[in-house]
Design a protein around this motif. Structure first.
Motif, PDB file in Angstrom:
ATOM      1  N   PHE A 143     -69.344   1.562 -85.121  1.00 26.26           N
ATOM      2  CA  PHE A 143     -69.371   1.243 -83.691  1.00 26.26           C
ATOM      3  C   PHE A 143     -70.115  -0.070 -83.417  1.00 26.26           C
ATOM      4  O   PHE A 143     -69.802  -0.782 -82.471  1.00 26.26           O
ATOM      5  CB  PHE A 143     -70.005   2.385 -82.892  1.00 26.26           C
ATOM      6  CG  PHE A 143     -69.066   3.531 -82.644  1.00 26.26           C
ATOM      7  CD1 PHE A 143     -67.869   3.326 -81.959  1.00 26.26           C
ATOM      8  CD2 PHE A 143     -69.349   4.815 -83.103  1.00 26.26           C
ATOM      9  CE1 PHE A 143     -66.986   4.373 -81.730  1.00 26.26           C
ATOM     10  CE2 PHE A 143     -68.476   5.865 -82.883  1.00 26.26           C
ATOM     11  CZ  PHE A 143     -67.296   5.644 -82.190  1.00 26.26           C
ATOM     12  N   SER A 144     -71.104  -0.381 -84.270  1.00 27.20           N
ATOM     13  CA  SER A 144     -71.869  -1.608 -84.023  1.00 27.20           C
ATOM     14  C   SER A 144     -70.990  -2.846 -84.204  1.00 27.20           C
ATOM     15  O   SER A 144     -71.335  -3.930 -83.751  1.00 27.20           O
ATOM     16  CB  SER A 144     -73.095  -1.677 -84.937  1.00 27.20           C
ATOM     17  OG  SER A 144     -72.689  -1.958 -86.264  1.00 27.20           O
ATOM     18  N   GLY A 145     -69.830  -2.686 -84.860  1.00 30.40           N
ATOM     19  CA  GLY A 145     -68.936  -3.832 -85.040  1.00 30.40           C
ATOM     20  C   GLY A 145     -67.983  -4.054 -83.877  1.00 30.40           C
ATOM     21  O   GLY A 145     -67.364  -5.108 -83.776  1.00 30.40           O
ATOM     22  N   VAL A 146     -67.857  -3.042 -82.981  1.00 33.97           N
ATOM     23  CA  VAL A 146     -66.829  -3.109 -81.938  1.00 33.97           C
ATOM     24  C   VAL A 146     -66.976  -4.346 -81.056  1.00 33.97           C
ATOM     25  O   VAL A 146     -66.008  -5.066 -80.819  1.00 33.97           O
ATOM     26  CB  VAL A 146     -66.863  -1.826 -81.071  1.00 33.97           C
ATOM     27  CG1 VAL A 146     -65.929  -1.970 -79.874  1.00 33.97           C
ATOM     28  CG2 VAL A 146     -66.461  -0.622 -81.903  1.00 33.97           C
ATOM     29  N   LEU A 147     -68.193  -4.601 -80.570  1.00 31.22           N
ATOM     30  CA  LEU A 147     -68.383  -5.741 -79.662  1.00 31.22           C
ATOM     31  C   LEU A 147     -68.945  -6.956 -80.385  1.00 31.22           C
ATOM     32  O   LEU A 147     -69.340  -7.931 -79.770  1.00 31.22           O
ATOM     33  CB  LEU A 147     -69.309  -5.328 -78.509  1.00 31.22           C
ATOM     34  CG  LEU A 147     -68.804  -4.159 -77.666  1.00 31.22           C
ATOM     35  CD1 LEU A 147     -69.824  -3.757 -76.621  1.00 31.22           C
ATOM     36  CD2 LEU A 147     -67.475  -4.504 -77.004  1.00 31.22           C
ATOM     37  N   PHE A 148     -68.994  -6.880 -81.707  1.00 29.71           N
ATOM     38  CA  PHE A 148     -69.535  -7.981 -82.494  1.00 29.71           C
ATOM     39  C   PHE A 148     -68.477  -9.070 -82.614  1.00 29.71           C
ATOM     40  O   PHE A 148     -67.310  -8.777 -82.850  1.00 29.71           O
ATOM     41  CB  PHE A 148     -69.932  -7.448 -83.880  1.00 29.71           C
ATOM     42  CG  PHE A 148     -70.765  -8.402 -84.686  1.00 29.71           C
ATOM     43  CD1 PHE A 148     -72.113  -8.571 -84.406  1.00 29.71           C
ATOM     44  CD2 PHE A 148     -70.202  -9.144 -85.722  1.00 29.71           C
ATOM     45  CE1 PHE A 148     -72.888  -9.442 -85.153  1.00 29.71           C
ATOM     46  CE2 PHE A 148     -70.969 -10.020 -86.467  1.00 29.71           C
ATOM     47  CZ  PHE A 148     -72.316 -10.173 -86.178  1.00 29.71           C
ATOM     48  N   PRO A 149     -68.874 -10.351 -82.417  1.00 29.61           N
ATOM     49  CA  PRO A 149     -67.874 -11.414 -82.514  1.00 29.61           C
ATOM     50  C   PRO A 149     -67.269 -11.511 -83.918  1.00 29.61           C
ATOM     51  O   PRO A 149     -67.963 -11.296 -84.911  1.00 29.61           O
ATOM     52  CB  PRO A 149     -68.660 -12.682 -82.166  1.00 29.61           C
ATOM     53  CG  PRO A 149     -70.095 -12.332 -82.257  1.00 29.61           C
ATOM     54  CD  PRO A 149     -70.217 -10.856 -82.082  1.00 29.61           C
ATOM     55  N   GLY A 150     -66.004 -11.831 -83.997  1.00 29.14           N
ATOM     56  CA  GLY A 150     -65.318 -11.933 -85.293  1.00 29.14           C
ATOM     57  C   GLY A 150     -64.860 -10.564 -85.750  1.00 29.14           C
ATOM     58  O   GLY A 150     -65.292  -9.541 -85.208  1.00 29.14           O
ATOM     59  N   SER A 151     -63.962 -10.529 -86.741  1.00 27.05           N
ATOM     60  CA  SER A 151     -63.515  -9.237 -87.254  1.00 27.05           C
ATOM     61  C   SER A 151     -63.166  -9.361 -88.730  1.00 27.05           C
ATOM     62  O   SER A 151     -62.782 -10.427 -89.201  1.00 27.05           O
ATOM     63  CB  SER A 151     -62.317  -8.735 -86.454  1.00 27.05           C
ATOM     64  OG  SER A 151     -61.283  -9.687 -86.524  1.00 27.05           O
ATOM     65  N   PRO A 152     -63.328  -8.240 -89.466  1.00 28.25           N
ATOM     66  CA  PRO A 152     -63.035  -8.253 -90.910  1.00 28.25           C
ATOM     67  C   PRO A 152     -61.530  -8.301 -91.155  1.00 28.25           C
ATOM     68  O   PRO A 152     -60.760  -8.012 -90.240  1.00 28.25           O
ATOM     69  CB  PRO A 152     -63.622  -6.936 -91.389  1.00 28.25           C
ATOM     70  CG  PRO A 152     -63.541  -6.048 -90.195  1.00 28.25           C
ATOM     71  CD  PRO A 152     -63.733  -6.921 -89.000  1.00 28.25           C
ATOM     72  N   PRO A 153     -61.091  -8.652 -92.383  1.00 33.57           N
ATOM     73  CA  PRO A 153     -59.662  -8.736 -92.693  1.00 33.57           C
ATOM     74  C   PRO A 153     -58.940  -7.422 -92.453  1.00 33.57           C
ATOM     75  O   PRO A 153     -57.781  -7.412 -92.057  1.00 33.57           O
ATOM     76  CB  PRO A 153     -59.630  -9.129 -94.175  1.00 33.57           C
ATOM     77  CG  PRO A 153     -60.999  -8.898 -94.699  1.00 33.57           C
ATOM     78  CD  PRO A 153     -61.926  -9.031 -93.547  1.00 33.57           C
TER      79      PRO A 153
END
Lengths: 485, 75
Positions: free
Chosen positions: A296-306
């Motif tokens: 969930f901490s990645g949801v609003l984090f800028p950028g995204s993994p492959p």
């Protein structure tokens, strides 16, 4: 020193420690089949707890769990819901299996089923289905290990090398020490992954959003659809309740039917150990909470993994954590992968030899053990070849593997609790259930209410098992008395 | 409490859990707010049932143990 070098040193130290524990563990074990497969029935509570927990939580939970939370939101909660439900019946079933195992000298699931329903073909069928379900599972674990190592070393250690080294080590200790090595390394790996998951799961939301509640308040404000049950499907559309509910159901039914988990009942020292493991297991399940928080901490984090499966290494690398922490995290993820992979390799070899080959050719105990070791190597090699192929359909294969594994539940329950069940009933039921699951896996658009194909399979399996059993002559009193004692 | 009641209650708890974490029982609870200890309501809801499972099984074990001691068997 460059970050990736520090990380590589930590990973190497971790792998060396795992290998040492694995090799040391096997030294006290007897050389027979009961030693290799069931660790001389010697596991106490500590080892049983971690063996069960760490075998259940694989690279799928450690990488796929955050990936689901990140991309599919509330859909991931199904993984949280099924564990406690699937484990609870084992409070009674576990000790019953263990006592039959001690009396008749069983070390595998098929031995128990065919002890009640004597049939070489049934035994061979169970071995074959287990192997079909195992290979994609092992492949995923290996690929998971390779992905993590490649990501955190900035590509300096490619997937093929990372998975070769980590699984070379797994195969070494499984070959030399069998169940005992799996037990003690899983204890070490289990402690490791739980500590790492809680530390990171609590740290990331605080560092990035100022708190867990704060993080979710922001997600609710910007992506409300993500946290509304049952979450999202892979295409980003809302998921169906039919699929969400039957995923929980099929996973709960299938969980303890996985041969590598089922066989753990034969490794326990006594019945109380099994009962306490069952009672404490849900506490291991709660460790999915920090795992989801990382996603969930990645949801609003800028950028995204492959791809969403990379969200965990992505977050670790993008938040500028010290190299030591990155290395420790990586070791935690490897723990998750290797602790499941070793149990799978060990169980698949045991099952194929004991329940497949041994049924048709009579082998000496020494030859059996040799053959099991050859099969560990063979299964490992096959999975390794598949693991190099970035074909994502393997994930689909694993989801449907649960559809196969869940079909083992009716034969087990019938063997233990229904005296009127017959061998013909069990065989036709198993064939009908597996064929149905396979058909709906191939034709997903025909599934009623978007149900998991394994559940549709069970809906056919159970009536066939009951119907055919009642239509065929009951087993003799003599046979039942001998089996139940 | 006697053994039969304890087993029935344990079974009933887990059936209720199954009902309340799948469709349709989970519908009223499958929402994000209010947050519980910072977690979305639907997630805390499942976590609460899991924690309850530990307690229920531990209580069952207390009863089962008493009866195993009384009849002297370990089966």
């Amino acid at each position: 020193m460059e970050q990736w070098i520090v990380v590589t040193i930590i990973i190497s130290a971790y792998l060396a420690l795992t290998l040492t524990i694995g090799l040391m563990a096997g030294r006290k074990q007897t050389s027979g089949v009961t030693g290799y497969v069931a660790a001389d029935r010697s596991f106490g509570l500590l080892v049983m707890y971690f063996v069960t927990g760490a075998s259940v939580f694989s690279a799928f939970a450690f990488l796929g769990g955050p990936g689901w939370a990140y991309s599919r939101g509330a859909a991931a909660f199904y993984i949280l819901a099924y564990g406690a439900l699937g484990m609870a019946p084992f409070y009674w079933i576990g000790p019953r299996i263990a006592s039959l195992g001690r009396r008749h000298n069983y070390v595998t699931q098929a031995q128990l089923i065919t002890g009640r329903f004597p049939s070489r073909n049934l035994s061979g069928l169970i071995a074959l289905l287990s192997l079909i379900a195992f290979v994609p599972y092992v492949t995923l674990q290996m690929r998971g290990a390779g992905i993590v190592i490649e990501a955190v070393t900035d590509g300096n250690v490619p997937i093929w090398l990372g998975s070769a080294v980590s699984y070379g080590i797994v195969i070494t200790y499984v070959l030399s020490a069998g169940a005992m090595a799996v037990g003690w390394t899983n204890t070490f790996q289990g402690i490791f992954m739980v500590v790492i998951a809680w530390a990171l799961g609590l740290y990331l939301p605080h560092a990035l959003y100022g708190g867990i509640g704060e993080m979710f308040t922001q997600i609710i404000a910007e992506r409300p659809e993500l946290l509304t049950g049952p979450g999202l499907a892979t295409n980003g559309e809302p998921w169906s309740w039919g699929a969400y509910s039957t995923f929980i159901l099929v996973s709960a039914v299938g969980l303890m039917m996985w041969p590598h988990l089922f066989m753990k009942a034969f490794t326990a020292k006594d019945d109380d150990t099994i009962r306490r493991t069952v009672i404490l297991f849900p506490t291991f399940q709660l460790f999915l909470i920090p795992v989801f928080l990382i996603g969930f901490s990645g949801v609003l984090f800028p950028g995204s993994p492959p791809s969403s499966d990379f969200i965990l290494p992505f977050m670790i690398l993008e938040t500028n954590l010290p190299a030591v922490i990155v290395g420790l995290f990586c070791a935690g993820a490897l723990s998750a992968s290797m602790s499941t992979g070793d149990a799978l390799l060990h169980a698949s070899a045991s099952v194929v030899v004991e329940d497949g080959i041994q049924q048709f050719v009579d082998l000496e105990e020494r030859t059996q053990r040799r053959l099991m070791q050859a099969l560990v190597l063979f299964t490992g090699a096959v999975a390794y070849v598949f693991a190099q192929d970035p074909d994502s359909s393997l994930v689909l294969l694993l989801a449907s593997a649960y559809g196969i594994i869940a079909q083992f539940a009716p034969p087990v329950v019938a063997a233990l609790y229904w005296k009127r069940a017959t061998t013909s009933g069990v065989i036709t039921g198993l064939l009908a259930g597996t064929a149905t699951a396979f058909f709906f896996w191939q034709n997903p658009e025909l599934k009623p209410f978007d149900m998991h194909e394994g559940i549709v399979g069970l809906l056919v399996h159970v009536p066939v098992l009951i119907g055919v059993s009642l239509a065929t002559p009951a087993q003799s009193e003599e046979h039942l008395d001998h089996f139940f004692g | 409490m006697n053994l039969r009641t304890a087993r029935l209650l344990t079974g009933a708890y887990h059936l209720l859990m199954l009902f309340f974490v799948t469709w349709p029982g989970t519908l009223p609870f499958a929402k994000a707010e209010p947050l519980i200890l910072g977690l979305p309501f639907s997630m805390a809801w499942i976590a609460a049932w899991i924690s309850g499972s530990v307690i229920v099984l531990a209580l069952l074990d207390q009863v089962e143990k008493r009866f195993r001691v009384e009849d002297g068997s370990n089966d």
